[in-house]
Design a protein around this motif. Structure first.
Motif, PDB file in Angstrom:
ATOM      1  N   GLY A   1       8.053  13.854  -7.715  1.00  0.00           N
ATOM      2  CA  GLY A   1       8.468  12.939  -8.770  1.00  0.00           C
ATOM      3  C   GLY A   1       8.297  13.515 -10.158  1.00  0.00           C
ATOM      4  O   GLY A   1       7.953  14.693 -10.343  1.00  0.00           O
ATOM      5  N   ARG A   2       8.529  12.663 -11.140  1.00  0.00           N
ATOM      6  CA  ARG A   2       8.428  13.112 -12.533  1.00  0.00           C
ATOM      7  C   ARG A   2       6.995  13.499 -12.879  1.00  0.00           C
ATOM      8  O   ARG A   2       6.758  14.526 -13.529  1.00  0.00           O
ATOM      9  CB  ARG A   2       8.908  12.000 -13.457  1.00  0.00           C
ATOM     10  N   ALA A   3       6.030  12.681 -12.445  1.00  0.00           N
ATOM     11  CA  ALA A   3       4.632  13.002 -12.729  1.00  0.00           C
ATOM     12  C   ALA A   3       4.210  14.303 -12.052  1.00  0.00           C
ATOM     13  O   ALA A   3       3.434  15.082 -12.614  1.00  0.00           O
ATOM     14  CB  ALA A   3       3.731  11.849 -12.283  1.00  0.00           C
ATOM     15  N   ASP A   4       4.724  14.555 -10.847  1.00  0.00           N
ATOM     16  CA  ASP A   4       4.393  15.807 -10.159  1.00  0.00           C
ATOM     17  C   ASP A   4       4.917  17.015 -10.926  1.00  0.00           C
ATOM     18  O   ASP A   4       4.235  18.047 -11.024  1.00  0.00           O
ATOM     19  CB  ASP A   4       4.978  15.791  -8.745  1.00  0.00           C
ATOM     20  N   ARG A   5       6.112  16.900 -11.474  1.00  0.00           N
ATOM     21  CA  ARG A   5       6.651  18.007 -12.271  1.00  0.00           C
ATOM     22  C   ARG A   5       5.812  18.244 -13.524  1.00  0.00           C
ATOM     23  O   ARG A   5       5.608  19.393 -13.949  1.00  0.00           O
ATOM     24  CB  ARG A   5       8.103  17.711 -12.644  1.00  0.00           C
ATOM     25  N   ILE A   6       5.320  17.152 -14.114  1.00  0.00           N
ATOM     26  CA  ILE A   6       4.460  17.299 -15.297  1.00  0.00           C
ATOM     27  C   ILE A   6       3.173  18.030 -14.938  1.00  0.00           C
ATOM     28  O   ILE A   6       2.704  18.914 -15.676  1.00  0.00           O
ATOM     29  CB  ILE A   6       4.161  15.913 -15.904  1.00  0.00           C
TER      30      ILE A   6
ATOM     31  N   GLU B   1       0.815  -1.204   0.000  1.00  0.00           N
ATOM     32  CA  GLU B   1       0.000   0.000   0.000  1.00  0.00           C
ATOM     33  C   GLU B   1       0.851   1.256   0.000  1.00  0.00           C
ATOM     34  O   GLU B   1       0.548   2.229  -0.691  1.00  0.00           O
ATOM     35  CB  GLU B   1      -0.935  -0.010   1.214  1.00  0.00           C
ATOM     36  N   GLU B   2       1.925   1.252   0.769  1.00  0.00           N
ATOM     37  CA  GLU B   2       2.808   2.412   0.785  1.00  0.00           C
ATOM     38  C   GLU B   2       3.476   2.614  -0.569  1.00  0.00           C
ATOM     39  O   GLU B   2       3.674   3.733  -1.020  1.00  0.00           O
ATOM     40  CB  GLU B   2       3.874   2.256   1.881  1.00  0.00           C
ATOM     41  N   GLY B   3       3.819   1.488  -1.235  1.00  0.00           N
ATOM     42  CA  GLY B   3       4.395   1.614  -2.567  1.00  0.00           C
ATOM     43  C   GLY B   3       3.421   2.163  -3.580  1.00  0.00           C
ATOM     44  O   GLY B   3       3.774   2.946  -4.457  1.00  0.00           O
ATOM     45  N   SER B   4       2.140   1.767  -3.446  1.00  0.00           N
ATOM     46  CA  SER B   4       1.129   2.296  -4.355  1.00  0.00           C
ATOM     47  C   SER B   4       0.857   3.767  -4.085  1.00  0.00           C
ATOM     48  O   SER B   4       0.609   4.547  -5.006  1.00  0.00           O
ATOM     49  CB  SER B   4      -0.164   1.494  -4.224  1.00  0.00           C
ATOM     50  N   ARG B   5       0.899   4.189  -2.815  1.00  0.00           N
ATOM     51  CA  ARG B   5       0.667   5.591  -2.491  1.00  0.00           C
ATOM     52  C   ARG B   5       1.806   6.467  -2.985  1.00  0.00           C
ATOM     53  O   ARG B   5       1.611   7.641  -3.262  1.00  0.00           O
ATOM     54  CB  ARG B   5       0.505   5.770  -0.978  1.00  0.00           C
ATOM     55  N   SER B   6       3.005   5.896  -3.083  1.00  0.00           N
ATOM     56  CA  SER B   6       4.120   6.703  -3.569  1.00  0.00           C
ATOM     57  C   SER B   6       3.955   7.078  -5.036  1.00  0.00           C
ATOM     58  O   SER B   6       4.627   7.975  -5.521  1.00  0.00           O
ATOM     59  CB  SER B   6       5.437   5.938  -3.367  1.00  0.00           C
ATOM     60  N   ARG B   7       3.065   6.395  -5.737  1.00  0.00           N
ATOM     61  CA  ARG B   7       2.820   6.717  -7.148  1.00  0.00           C
ATOM     62  C   ARG B   7       1.697   7.736  -7.313  1.00  0.00           C
ATOM     63  O   ARG B   7       1.311   8.045  -8.426  1.00  0.00           O
ATOM     64  CB  ARG B   7       2.488   5.437  -7.916  1.00  0.00           C
ATOM     65  N   MET B   8       1.132   8.252  -6.211  1.00  0.00           N
ATOM     66  CA  MET B   8       0.081   9.246  -6.303  1.00  0.00           C
ATOM     67  C   MET B   8       0.677  10.643  -6.420  1.00  0.00           C
ATOM     68  O   MET B   8       1.889  10.826  -6.382  1.00  0.00           O
ATOM     69  CB  MET B   8      -0.837   9.148  -5.083  1.00  0.00           C
ATOM     70  N   VAL B   9      -0.210  11.630  -6.539  1.00  0.00           N
ATOM     71  CA  VAL B   9       0.227  13.005  -6.706  1.00  0.00           C
ATOM     72  C   VAL B   9       0.626  13.563  -5.344  1.00  0.00           C
ATOM     73  O   VAL B   9      -0.052  13.340  -4.334  1.00  0.00           O
ATOM     74  CB  VAL B   9      -0.895  13.850  -7.333  1.00  0.00           C
ATOM     75  N   ASP B  10       1.725  14.297  -5.310  1.00  0.00           N
ATOM     76  CA  ASP B  10       2.214  14.872  -4.068  1.00  0.00           C
ATOM     77  C   ASP B  10       1.181  15.840  -3.493  1.00  0.00           C
ATOM     78  O   ASP B  10       0.545  16.597  -4.239  1.00  0.00           O
ATOM     79  CB  ASP B  10       3.530  15.605  -4.332  1.00  0.00           C
ATOM     80  N   PRO B  11       0.987  15.842  -2.158  1.00  0.00           N
ATOM     81  CA  PRO B  11      -0.004  16.760  -1.563  1.00  0.00           C
ATOM     82  C   PRO B  11       0.268  18.225  -1.864  1.00  0.00           C
ATOM     83  O   PRO B  11      -0.666  19.018  -2.031  1.00  0.00           O
ATOM     84  CB  PRO B  11       0.110  16.468  -0.067  1.00  0.00           C
ATOM     85  N   ARG B  12       1.537  18.621  -1.954  1.00  0.00           N
ATOM     86  CA  ARG B  12       1.855  20.014  -2.258  1.00  0.00           C
ATOM     87  C   ARG B  12       1.409  20.384  -3.662  1.00  0.00           C
ATOM     88  O   ARG B  12       0.919  21.502  -3.903  1.00  0.00           O
ATOM     89  CB  ARG B  12       3.362  20.236  -2.092  1.00  0.00           C
ATOM     90  N   VAL B  13       1.548  19.442  -4.599  1.00  0.00           N
ATOM     91  CA  VAL B  13       1.109  19.702  -5.968  1.00  0.00           C
ATOM     92  C   VAL B  13      -0.413  19.798  -6.027  1.00  0.00           C
ATOM     93  O   VAL B  13      -0.966  20.689  -6.692  1.00  0.00           O
ATOM     94  CB  VAL B  13       1.636  18.595  -6.897  1.00  0.00           C
ATOM     95  N   GLN B  14      -1.107  18.896  -5.337  1.00  0.00           N
ATOM     96  CA  GLN B  14      -2.566  18.951  -5.323  1.00  0.00           C
ATOM     97  C   GLN B  14      -3.069  20.248  -4.694  1.00  0.00           C
ATOM     98  O   GLN B  14      -4.004  20.878  -5.204  1.00  0.00           O
ATOM     99  CB  GLN B  14      -3.117  17.757  -4.541  1.00  0.00           C
ATOM    100  N   LEU B  15      -2.444  20.657  -3.602  1.00  0.00           N
ATOM    101  CA  LEU B  15      -2.859  21.897  -2.945  1.00  0.00           C
ATOM    102  C   LEU B  15      -2.574  23.111  -3.832  1.00  0.00           C
ATOM    103  O   LEU B  15      -3.396  24.033  -3.924  1.00  0.00           O
ATOM    104  CB  LEU B  15      -2.141  22.026  -1.611  1.00  0.00           C
TER     105      LEU B  15
END
Length: 273
Positions: A242-247, A32-46
């Protein structure tokens, strides 16, 4: 013969010293922690939520608004909420078609309804991102993200409590509705219109009393966890862009620039300049 899947060394040691059930729980938590690491960073969402709020009053074309909804849908897909993404997109399509049909009619009432629905379309992506933030970000993750952004401690406390309060409110409301059903009381839309005072007495009053108890419990829990401490708080969560967050950061900046460039009547950012 089936090959054993690769697992961390610590997990293999855990399996050799503990029961299989606890090893399974440990492996599930790691997964579960590994799957959550692939989500969007909270700072980016905010940050995306703040930008969309600032652009809500900008009179952009419908195509640009739809592009913002598509950006929000991409965030939901990244957070592995495909069903919610489909539901939000279908809702936006229904909202857009209804407002368009109302605007075509010559009746002033329907035109007013269409204008109200058009305003709701401007706020739609804000609801998408806000609900996704509440459902996918833990309170500890949000507090860690805000602390790294050097947000004042009082603001961190307020946002953390708000993020924790709304899911609790929905749970308490469901409990009150279940209690009403056990007593043979049905709260239907017709019942609310016919007997509004009885609805307040049977639903709103118990809900407010229960919420007051929950707020008291949350304040005690926050005091126990050292909310009044002046020292910097540690966190169990390690946040990385991560890379997706930068995108997503580049995408929301491009969307903001496009919204300002395509604003109609020379009115741009929140009507200020």
């Amino acid at each position: 013969m089936r090959k054993e899947a690769r697992v961390p060394v610590a997990l293999r040691d855990w399996r050799t010293t503990r029961s299989g059930l606890r090893a399974y729980d440990c492996e599930r938590m790691l997964r579960e922690e590994g799957s959550r690491s692939r989500m969007v960073d909270p700072r980016v969402q905010l940050g995306m939520l703040i930008v969309m709020n600032l652009l809500a009053t900008t009179p952009t074309p419908d195509a640009v608004d739809a592009l913002g909804v598509a950006l929000g849908a991409t965030v939901l897909l990244r957070c592995r909420r495909a069903a919610a993404c489909v539901a939000w997109c279908v809702g936006y399509a229904l909202l857009w078609s209804t407002s368009w049909l109302c605007s075509l009619s010559g009746d002033p009432v329907f035109v007013s309804v269409g204008a109200m629905l058009a305003l709701m379309r401007k706020m739609y992506v804000i609801g998408m991102l806000a609900v996704n933030l509440v459902l996918t970000v833990r309170v500890g993750e949000l507090a860690c993200a805000l602390q790294r952004m050097h947000v004042p401690r009082l603001a961190i406390v307020a946002l953390s409590v708000a993020l924790r309060f709304f899911p609790t409110l929905s749970v308490e409301a469901a409990s009150v509705l279940d209690a009403m059903k056990m007593r043979g009381i049905r709260m239907t839309p017709l019942q609310i219109v016919r007997h509004p005072l009885a609805t307040v007495e049977r639903f709103a009053v118990p809900l407010m009393l229960r919420v007051s108890v929950v707020v008291d419990e949350m304040s005690r829990a926050a005091t126990v966890r050292g909310i009044n401490s002046s020292h910097e708080r540690s966190s169990l969560y390690e946040l990385r862009i991560g890379r997706a967050d930068r995108i997503f950061i580049v995408a929301v900046c491009a969307y903001a620039a496009l919204s300002l460039l395509t604003a109609r009547d020379g009115v741009t950012f929140m009507g200020l300049f």
